[in-house]
Every structure is written in C-alpha cells, then in structure tokens.
Design a protein around this motif. Sequence first.
Motif, PDB file in Angstrom:
ATOM      1  N   ALA A 152       0.860  -1.190   0.000  1.00  0.00           N
ATOM      2  CA  ALA A 152       0.000   0.000   0.000  1.00  0.00           C
ATOM      3  C   ALA A 152       0.899   1.244   0.000  1.00  0.00           C
ATOM      4  O   ALA A 152       2.034   1.201   0.451  1.00  0.00           O
ATOM      5  CB  ALA A 152      -0.896  -0.010   1.227  1.00  0.00           C
ATOM      6  N   PRO A 153       0.443   2.417  -0.484  1.00  0.00           N
ATOM      7  CA  PRO A 153      -0.893   2.613  -1.047  1.00  0.00           C
ATOM      8  C   PRO A 153      -0.944   2.217  -2.516  1.00  0.00           C
ATOM      9  O   PRO A 153       0.018   2.369  -3.241  1.00  0.00           O
ATOM     10  CB  PRO A 153      -1.107   4.108  -0.878  1.00  0.00           C
ATOM     11  N   ALA A 154      -2.086   1.724  -2.941  1.00  0.00           N
ATOM     12  CA  ALA A 154      -2.251   1.362  -4.344  1.00  0.00           C
ATOM     13  C   ALA A 154      -3.723   1.407  -4.711  1.00  0.00           C
ATOM     14  O   ALA A 154      -4.573   0.968  -3.949  1.00  0.00           O
ATOM     15  CB  ALA A 154      -1.680  -0.034  -4.607  1.00  0.00           C
ATOM     16  N   ASP A 155      -4.019   1.965  -5.862  1.00  0.00           N
ATOM     17  CA  ASP A 155      -5.366   1.983  -6.429  1.00  0.00           C
ATOM     18  C   ASP A 155      -5.360   0.927  -7.528  1.00  0.00           C
ATOM     19  O   ASP A 155      -4.809   1.135  -8.603  1.00  0.00           O
ATOM     20  CB  ASP A 155      -5.646   3.373  -6.990  1.00  0.00           C
ATOM     21  N   VAL A 156      -5.922  -0.237  -7.254  1.00  0.00           N
ATOM     22  CA  VAL A 156      -5.884  -1.362  -8.192  1.00  0.00           C
ATOM     23  C   VAL A 156      -7.310  -1.733  -8.587  1.00  0.00           C
ATOM     24  O   VAL A 156      -8.160  -1.956  -7.727  1.00  0.00           O
ATOM     25  CB  VAL A 156      -5.179  -2.584  -7.565  1.00  0.00           C
ATOM     26  N   ARG A 157      -7.552  -1.798  -9.896  1.00  0.00           N
ATOM     27  CA  ARG A 157      -8.887  -2.095 -10.404  1.00  0.00           C
ATOM     28  C   ARG A 157      -8.806  -3.277 -11.370  1.00  0.00           C
ATOM     29  O   ARG A 157      -8.105  -3.210 -12.386  1.00  0.00           O
ATOM     30  CB  ARG A 157      -9.460  -0.876 -11.139  1.00  0.00           C
ATOM     31  N   TRP A 158      -9.523  -4.330 -11.034  1.00  0.00           N
ATOM     32  CA  TRP A 158      -9.647  -5.474 -11.936  1.00  0.00           C
ATOM     33  C   TRP A 158     -10.949  -5.311 -12.701  1.00  0.00           C
ATOM     34  O   TRP A 158     -12.033  -5.365 -12.124  1.00  0.00           O
ATOM     35  CB  TRP A 158      -9.639  -6.778 -11.150  1.00  0.00           C
ATOM     36  N   HIS A 159     -10.862  -5.115 -14.008  1.00  0.00           N
ATOM     37  CA  HIS A 159     -12.063  -4.884 -14.809  1.00  0.00           C
ATOM     38  C   HIS A 159     -12.806  -6.180 -15.102  1.00  0.00           C
ATOM     39  O   HIS A 159     -14.018  -6.157 -15.360  1.00  0.00           O
ATOM     40  CB  HIS A 159     -11.703  -4.164 -16.105  1.00  0.00           C
ATOM     41  N   LEU A 160     -12.105  -7.288 -15.105  1.00  0.00           N
ATOM     42  CA  LEU A 160     -12.715  -8.601 -15.266  1.00  0.00           C
ATOM     43  C   LEU A 160     -11.743  -9.642 -14.733  1.00  0.00           C
ATOM     44  O   LEU A 160     -10.601  -9.337 -14.410  1.00  0.00           O
ATOM     45  CB  LEU A 160     -13.096  -8.872 -16.729  1.00  0.00           C
ATOM     46  N   ASP A 161     -12.211 -10.846 -14.642  1.00  0.00           N
ATOM     47  CA  ASP A 161     -11.348 -11.939 -14.209  1.00  0.00           C
ATOM     48  C   ASP A 161     -10.329 -12.211 -15.311  1.00  0.00           C
ATOM     49  O   ASP A 161     -10.707 -12.549 -16.445  1.00  0.00           O
ATOM     50  CB  ASP A 161     -12.189 -13.185 -13.950  1.00  0.00           C
ATOM     51  N   PRO A 162      -9.016 -12.033 -15.040  1.00  0.00           N
ATOM     52  CA  PRO A 162      -8.014 -12.245 -16.093  1.00  0.00           C
ATOM     53  C   PRO A 162      -8.121 -13.616 -16.757  1.00  0.00           C
ATOM     54  O   PRO A 162      -7.787 -13.763 -17.936  1.00  0.00           O
ATOM     55  CB  PRO A 162      -6.691 -12.096 -15.344  1.00  0.00           C
ATOM     56  N   ALA A 163      -8.601 -14.608 -16.025  1.00  0.00           N
ATOM     57  CA  ALA A 163      -8.706 -15.955 -16.592  1.00  0.00           C
ATOM     58  C   ALA A 163      -9.619 -15.990 -17.812  1.00  0.00           C
ATOM     59  O   ALA A 163      -9.457 -16.840 -18.696  1.00  0.00           O
ATOM     60  CB  ALA A 163      -9.205 -16.933 -15.529  1.00  0.00           C
ATOM     61  N   GLU A 164     -10.583 -15.049 -17.879  1.00  0.00           N
ATOM     62  CA  GLU A 164     -11.475 -14.997 -19.037  1.00  0.00           C
ATOM     63  C   GLU A 164     -10.711 -14.733 -20.322  1.00  0.00           C
ATOM     64  O   GLU A 164     -11.162 -15.101 -21.416  1.00  0.00           O
ATOM     65  CB  GLU A 164     -12.539 -13.907 -18.842  1.00  0.00           C
ATOM     66  N   LEU A 165      -9.553 -14.099 -20.193  1.00  0.00           N
ATOM     67  CA  LEU A 165      -8.742 -13.776 -21.362  1.00  0.00           C
ATOM     68  C   LEU A 165      -7.444 -14.564 -21.386  1.00  0.00           C
ATOM     69  O   LEU A 165      -6.489 -14.196 -22.077  1.00  0.00           O
ATOM     70  CB  LEU A 165      -8.441 -12.273 -21.390  1.00  0.00           C
ATOM     71  N   GLY A 166      -7.383 -15.633 -20.619  1.00  0.00           N
ATOM     72  CA  GLY A 166      -6.203 -16.476 -20.647  1.00  0.00           C
ATOM     73  C   GLY A 166      -5.000 -15.891 -19.948  1.00  0.00           C
ATOM     74  O   GLY A 166      -3.856 -16.178 -20.315  1.00  0.00           O
ATOM     75  N   LEU A 167      -5.235 -15.085 -18.912  1.00  0.00           N
ATOM     76  CA  LEU A 167      -4.152 -14.456 -18.162  1.00  0.00           C
ATOM     77  C   LEU A 167      -4.211 -14.882 -16.704  1.00  0.00           C
ATOM     78  O   LEU A 167      -5.294 -15.076 -16.144  1.00  0.00           O
ATOM     79  CB  LEU A 167      -4.261 -12.926 -18.254  1.00  0.00           C
ATOM     80  N   GLU A 168      -3.067 -15.003 -16.094  1.00  0.00           N
ATOM     81  CA  GLU A 168      -2.992 -15.426 -14.706  1.00  0.00           C
ATOM     82  C   GLU A 168      -2.961 -14.203 -13.791  1.00  0.00           C
ATOM     83  O   GLU A 168      -2.049 -13.375 -13.855  1.00  0.00           O
ATOM     84  CB  GLU A 168      -1.741 -16.273 -14.485  1.00  0.00           C
ATOM     85  N   ARG A 169      -3.934 -14.109 -12.919  1.00  0.00           N
ATOM     86  CA  ARG A 169      -4.092 -12.933 -12.062  1.00  0.00           C
ATOM     87  C   ARG A 169      -2.865 -12.691 -11.184  1.00  0.00           C
ATOM     88  O   ARG A 169      -2.402 -11.545 -11.050  1.00  0.00           O
ATOM     89  CB  ARG A 169      -5.334 -13.120 -11.189  1.00  0.00           C
ATOM     90  N   ALA A 170      -2.316 -13.732 -10.591  1.00  0.00           N
ATOM     91  CA  ALA A 170      -1.192 -13.553  -9.669  1.00  0.00           C
ATOM     92  C   ALA A 170       0.021 -12.944 -10.363  1.00  0.00           C
ATOM     93  O   ALA A 170       0.742 -12.131  -9.778  1.00  0.00           O
ATOM     94  CB  ALA A 170      -0.820 -14.890  -9.034  1.00  0.00           C
ATOM     95  N   VAL A 171       0.250 -13.325 -11.609  1.00  0.00           N
ATOM     96  CA  VAL A 171       1.397 -12.761 -12.344  1.00  0.00           C
ATOM     97  C   VAL A 171       1.123 -11.302 -12.709  1.00  0.00           C
ATOM     98  O   VAL A 171       2.004 -10.435 -12.567  1.00  0.00           O
ATOM     99  CB  VAL A 171       1.703 -13.606 -13.592  1.00  0.00           C
ATOM    100  N   LEU A 172      -0.094 -11.010 -13.173  1.00  0.00           N
ATOM    101  CA  LEU A 172      -0.436  -9.616 -13.478  1.00  0.00           C
ATOM    102  C   LEU A 172      -0.296  -8.732 -12.245  1.00  0.00           C
ATOM    103  O   LEU A 172       0.123  -7.573 -12.339  1.00  0.00           O
ATOM    104  CB  LEU A 172      -1.865  -9.526 -14.004  1.00  0.00           C
ATOM    105  N   ALA A 173      -0.648  -9.254 -11.080  1.00  0.00           N
ATOM    106  CA  ALA A 173      -0.579  -8.478  -9.843  1.00  0.00           C
ATOM    107  C   ALA A 173       0.849  -8.082  -9.484  1.00  0.00           C
ATOM    108  O   ALA A 173       1.060  -7.160  -8.687  1.00  0.00           O
ATOM    109  CB  ALA A 173      -1.209  -9.264  -8.696  1.00  0.00           C
ATOM    110  N   GLU A 174       1.832  -8.759 -10.069  1.00  0.00           N
ATOM    111  CA  GLU A 174       3.211  -8.392  -9.800  1.00  0.00           C
ATOM    112  C   GLU A 174       3.557  -7.022 -10.377  1.00  0.00           C
ATOM    113  O   GLU A 174       4.469  -6.351  -9.888  1.00  0.00           O
ATOM    114  CB  GLU A 174       4.163  -9.447 -10.371  1.00  0.00           C
ATOM    115  N   GLY A 175       2.821  -6.592 -11.414  1.00  0.00           N
ATOM    116  CA  GLY A 175       3.104  -5.288 -12.019  1.00  0.00           C
ATOM    117  C   GLY A 175       2.924  -4.140 -11.040  1.00  0.00           C
ATOM    118  O   GLY A 175       3.857  -3.353 -10.807  1.00  0.00           O
ATOM    119  N   PRO A 176       1.736  -3.990 -10.435  1.00  0.00           N
ATOM    120  CA  PRO A 176       1.581  -2.943  -9.425  1.00  0.00           C
ATOM    121  C   PRO A 176       2.540  -3.107  -8.254  1.00  0.00           C
ATOM    122  O   PRO A 176       3.020  -2.120  -7.692  1.00  0.00           O
ATOM    123  CB  PRO A 176       0.123  -3.105  -8.977  1.00  0.00           C
TER     124      PRO A 176
END
Length: 383
Positions: free
Chosen positions: A7-31
Amino acid sequence: MPTALPAPADVRWHLDPAELGLERAVLAEGPALLAQGVAAGLHAGAQLYVSRHGRPVLEAAVGEAAPGQPMTAEHLTAWFSACKPVTALAIALLYDRGALALDDPVRRYLPEFGAGKERCTIRQVLTHQGGFAGALDVREPLEWDEAIARIGAYPAEYPPGSKAGYHSSTGWFVLGEIVRRSDGRPIDRFVAEEVFAPLGMSASRMGIPAPQQRTLEHRLARVQLGRTERPPFVEPAFIDQFNGPREIARVNPSGGIRGPARDLGRLYECLLAEGRGPERPLLDRRTVALFTACHRWGVPDQTLLGAPLAWGLGFGLHGNADYHRDYSRRVFGHSGMVSTVGLADPQTGLACVVVTTGLLDPMTNARRLREVNGTAVRALRST
C-alpha cells in the motif's frame, strides 16, 4: 518476485483475467513492482494499464501524484515521447484521406524547409532519418512559429535518408505543422477532435491552457528525478521547467501530452483492432499495417549511441530496450523520457502502458519498465 501489493495502491480489476487467458497472480506483480519502485525512490508514483483483445483487465496507480496526494488511475500523467504515436496517427489519418503521401517532400507543405533538407520526405521524418535532430534544444522551449522557423533554416546534419538519428522533438514539430497546413487545424485541436474524441481518450490533452490548469490542478501528476545508479538523464532545472505552467500549456507534439495511462492504452487497442474505434472505424486496416511495419532497420542511430533499432512510421519495433524480451517480433510502441512506455503485440492481443513520475538513467529505467510490462506477457505465457 513479489506477490502482494504494498500500500498505497489503487488497483482495479475490470474482469477476471482468466477470461482472457491471463494469470491474475502474475499480473498483480506489475503494481507490486511499481510500489517497490516507490519505496526505492525510483519514482514518487506510477500508473499501469493492461488489456487483451481490446478488453481492459487491470488498471493500477501507486504512490503519490504530488506530495501528500495519492496517485489514482484518473490523474493526468506526463507521457513524454510515448505520445509520439499520437502525432504519427494524425499523419496516418491524413494519409488515409488522401491529403498527403508518405514520400512527399516536407518542402511541399513547408516551403521554408531548406538548408540541405529539401529532399527530406515525410517517411524519413517518421523514421528519424531527416537529418535535423539538433535543430531545437528541449531546454529552450520556443513558441510554435519560432520553432518551425528555426527548424526550417537549420542546416542538414547529413543528407536526409543517408543516416539515422533519433529526433527527440524536431521531427514531430514538423509533422504537427504539416497537419496544420494540410488540414487547417493546429495539431492539438486535430488530435483532440480526430483521435482523442473517437477513441474515448477524453481526459488527455496536448497542452493545457492556464485556465484549464487551474481547474485540473488536483489531477496533474508531477515528474521528478528518481534515485539513479548512474548520472541522471536530465538536470533538475528541466524538472522545474516541465512542471511549470508554461510547459504544461505548451503545444508539444513530440512529448507534451498528459493523460491517464488508460487513454494511451485505448490508442493501442484501436491499432490492435486494425483501426476500429469503439463507435466507428478510425483508420483503414491497411494503413495500420503500413505504419506499424518495419521501414528502417540495421542503421546505427547517431543519437542513441549507434543502436541499430528497427522503426515503423513513428513506432519503435521489436528490440526496443524498454520492451520485455518475451513480446513477439510483431510488437510495436514507444517509450518516453526514461519514465514511460506503451506497447501493443498483435500476436498476443496484449496492450500495456506503464507511466512513472520518476526520471532515471536509461539503463535503470529500461530494467524498471521491462520488469513491469513483462508481467503482462508472462501472465499469458504461464497459462
């Protein structure tokens, strides 16, 4: 590699990454990486935007936009040269409409463009082969007409097309003036009406007049020098200048757009959709293919320490130091002032934009940007 978001972080998931073949935990490493950069003093704040096949997946903002003011996804951040594709898109629109040809000499539109540059073409400007990179000094911001006059009279550094050297500002002022003389509208108005409006980039602006600055003051993110491993790329005086009201108001088609990271992402989503915007087609798909194809390769860049980079028409291609190596050879985009990068990969459908407020030395910055935009492509590869 971090897995939790400091923190602090403003993080918004617009949809479940799995719907587009993406792994949420890996994407979360970016922020998380951007938040680590805040803690390390690389930048005070940053924004991240990721989408696939035109569908937004993740938006994040970390750190501060200004002292004591948390960064949000709504803040207007400085894109610097990552905005050059916007100006290239303006030229693409005029090309689409038959208002100009890529191999037209610049002199056809700017008769004062001489001093050995008479044979320079629009294509050569877009590929940084015009031979007038040094005509302007970013530390001396000029009014528009004065800048165009200086560029026109500047002696060619080499016969246009015979060599290459990144034109950090000069080429894009010339392109902006070609737009004005071809269309009648100044470049800032043209992109507002012909690019920003149809693509839903409603928060972005190329130059913000003083009255609007007062209205938007709470949304303007400030840039700073980050903690660098080597001598910084710019001087502190540049930071003060860039954060000042005159520079915020100045129309600068090479690096003067401010907006949320998501807006730049929308531009890349349009290009990935072969020119289709949210409501209507913006560009012919053949024009998109032309501008993002390779037009220059294997030519040492005199500005960028001899690097033989590949260029499209206003777009940096595969091999750019700020792109993660796992993007495909079809990737295109642009980075800006050792702080920002936007890119799109037609092979995977990924669009990713990283904007930070800390200006570093080039090597430290390249590592920072690669690590962050690499989370998007690694999220795909890990599935």
